[in-house]
Write a protein that holds these residues in place. Structure first.
Motif, mmCIF file in Angstrom:
data_model
loop_
_atom_site.group_PDB
_atom_site.id
_atom_site.type_symbol
_atom_site.label_atom_id
_atom_site.label_comp_id
_atom_site.label_asym_id
_atom_site.label_seq_id
_atom_site.Cartn_x
_atom_site.Cartn_y
_atom_site.Cartn_z
ATOM 1 N N ARG A 50 -16.870 5.283 -3.913
ATOM 2 C CA ARG A 50 -17.561 6.509 -3.491
ATOM 3 C C ARG A 50 -17.230 7.665 -4.433
ATOM 4 N NH1 ARG A 50 -16.501 6.275 2.981
ATOM 5 N NH2 ARG A 50 -17.965 4.592 3.401
ATOM 6 N N MET A 92 0.818 -1.192 0.000
ATOM 7 C CA MET A 92 0.000 0.000 0.000
ATOM 8 C C MET A 92 0.861 1.255 0.000
ATOM 9 S SD MET A 92 -3.312 -0.802 2.464
ATOM 10 C CE MET A 92 -3.129 0.749 3.213
ATOM 11 N N SER A 111 -5.945 -2.930 -0.940
ATOM 12 C CA SER A 111 -6.619 -2.260 0.165
ATOM 13 C C SER A 111 -8.126 -2.209 -0.044
ATOM 14 C CB SER A 111 -6.073 -0.828 0.287
ATOM 15 O OG SER A 111 -6.842 -0.090 1.188
ATOM 16 N N TRP A 112 -8.868 -2.762 0.927
ATOM 17 C CA TRP A 112 -10.329 -2.684 0.889
ATOM 18 C C TRP A 112 -10.784 -1.255 1.115
ATOM 19 C CZ3 TRP A 112 -13.265 -6.317 -1.022
ATOM 20 C CH2 TRP A 112 -12.773 -7.610 -1.039
ATOM 21 N N TRP A 113 -10.090 -0.529 1.981
ATOM 22 C CA TRP A 113 -10.439 0.857 2.253
ATOM 23 C C TRP A 113 -10.349 1.688 0.971
ATOM 24 C CZ3 TRP A 113 -7.205 5.085 1.633
ATOM 25 C CH2 TRP A 113 -7.721 6.295 2.082
ATOM 26 N N ALA A 114 -9.277 1.498 0.217
ATOM 27 C CA ALA A 114 -9.093 2.256 -1.023
ATOM 28 C C ALA A 114 -10.175 1.903 -2.046
ATOM 29 C CB ALA A 114 -7.711 1.982 -1.596
ATOM 30 N N LYS A 115 -10.565 0.634 -2.105
ATOM 31 C CA LYS A 115 -11.629 0.233 -3.032
ATOM 32 C C LYS A 115 -12.937 0.937 -2.696
ATOM 33 C CE LYS A 115 -9.797 -4.308 -4.032
ATOM 34 N NZ LYS A 115 -9.947 -5.756 -3.893
ATOM 35 N N ARG A 116 -13.265 0.991 -1.417
ATOM 36 C CA ARG A 116 -14.501 1.676 -1.009
ATOM 37 C C ARG A 116 -14.444 3.168 -1.335
ATOM 38 N NH1 ARG A 116 -14.742 0.603 4.834
ATOM 39 N NH2 ARG A 116 -12.955 -0.709 4.563
ATOM 40 N N GLN A 117 -13.291 3.794 -1.087
ATOM 41 C CA GLN A 117 -13.144 5.215 -1.391
ATOM 42 C C GLN A 117 -13.241 5.472 -2.892
ATOM 43 O OE1 GLN A 117 -13.030 7.718 0.802
ATOM 44 N NE2 GLN A 117 -13.307 6.171 2.377
#
Length: 108
Positions: free
Chosen positions: A46, A1, A37-43
């Motif tokens: 969005r 990351m 990164s799951w967080w980056a995918k969600r961002q």
């Protein structure tokens, strides 16, 4: 990351320089980041919902076989539309047609 963030930062630094150098570098950093990164995918999803016109070129560049020339052509036309609020001049239309022919020959 961390490598993905570093490459995105490098792309942002390169972006103000003449030419399209920043966009492919940012796309490469996004690919690394989105795969890890799951967080980056969600961002990213969005952002895609909030500003689809901004995210679409990056999505096209992140495909397995990216369409590089059409993405840059589309972005050049968008930039021209922002800069020239009025109808473009005949000279600009001629330059655009010549550039399009050259791009088509180069990427065949």
């Amino acid at each position: 990351m961390a490598l993905g963030f570093l490459i995105i930062g490098l792309g942002i630094l390169i972006a103000p320089l003449p030419g399209p150098g920043g966009v492919p570098v940012i796309a490469l950093g996004l690919v690394l980041l989105l795969r890890n990164s799951w967080w980056a995918k969600r961002q990213f999803i969005r952002a895609q919902h909030a500003r689809p016109k901004w995210v679409y070129p990056f999505r096209r560049l992140m495909r397995k076989k990216p369409e590089i020339a059409p993405v840059f052509w589309q972005q050049a036309l968008r930039a021209e539309k922002v800069v020239l609020r009025k109808r473009p001049s005949r000279q600009l239309i001629r330059v655009r047609k010549r550039a399009r022919r050259l791009l088509r020959r180069a990427f065949r």
